[in-house]
Write a protein that holds these residues in place. Structure first.
Motif, PDB file in Angstrom:
ATOM      1  N   ALA A 146      23.403  52.011  26.842  1.00 11.80           N
ATOM      2  CA  ALA A 146      24.666  51.398  26.427  1.00 11.80           C
ATOM      3  C   ALA A 146      24.597  51.140  24.926  1.00 11.80           C
ATOM      4  CB  ALA A 146      24.906  50.098  27.188  1.00 11.80           C
TER       5      ALA A 146
ATOM      6  N   THR B   9      29.447  53.864  25.879  1.00  8.33           N
ATOM      7  CA  THR B   9      29.849  52.675  25.141  1.00  8.33           C
ATOM      8  C   THR B   9      29.821  51.492  26.115  1.00  8.33           C
ATOM      9  OG1 THR B   9      32.179  53.152  25.519  1.00  8.33           O
ATOM     10  CG2 THR B   9      31.235  53.897  23.431  1.00  8.33           C
ATOM     11  N   ALA B  10      29.642  50.326  25.557  1.00  6.49           N
ATOM     12  CA  ALA B  10      29.445  49.116  26.357  1.00  6.49           C
ATOM     13  C   ALA B  10      30.611  48.822  27.292  1.00  6.49           C
ATOM     14  CB  ALA B  10      29.191  47.931  25.436  1.00  6.49           C
TER      15      ALA B  10
END
Length: 131
Positions: free
Chosen positions: A71, A127-128
């Motif tokens: 992440a 992506t987070a």
């Protein structure tokens, strides 16, 4: 004490080359060898400890592919994706069929991309905000 992942062993045909490959793509450093391991620190607490396949698999010579997901923030994703492109790596949007080669995944509200390391491990950068 809270539970956190400290390390995991990544079997490799050439531990130094495989650690260098992933570290280069992710923009990380390769650590000094510790015993039979070449570590790559991911975050504050976790290392991926690359080991030669015969050690990591207790004598089994075949590498069974593992999946490792990282992440990252949006800026880091752009930087990593740029290194994937610069390296001419095959990348894909899904880890299963159809893989959708040459695409990134955006259907979870973020971005994700998959690529294989030299030993066939499936690497994912997301992506987070995606899951």
């Amino acid at each position: 004490m809270a539970i956190s992942l400290n390390h995991t062993i990544v079997p490799a045909r050439d531990k130094r080359a495989s650690a260098g490959f992933l570290a280069g793509i992710l923009g990380l450093a390769v650590g000094e060898q510790v015993g039979p391991f070449i570590p790559v620190r991911v975050g504050e607490l976790t290392t991926l400890d690359f080991a030669d396949v015969d050690f990591a698999t207790r004598g089994v010579s075949e590498i069974s592919p593992h999946h490792y997901a990282f992440a990252v923030g949006e800026t880091e994703f752009d930087e990593i994706f740029g290194r994937i492109m610069d390296a001419g790596l095959d990348f894909y949007a899904e880890p299963h069929e159809p893989k959708r080669h040459g695409e990134i995944n955006t259907w979870r509200g973020g971005r994700a991309v998959y690529f294989d390391d030299p030993d066939g491990h499936i690497m994912e950068v997301l992506t987070a905000t995606s899951s």
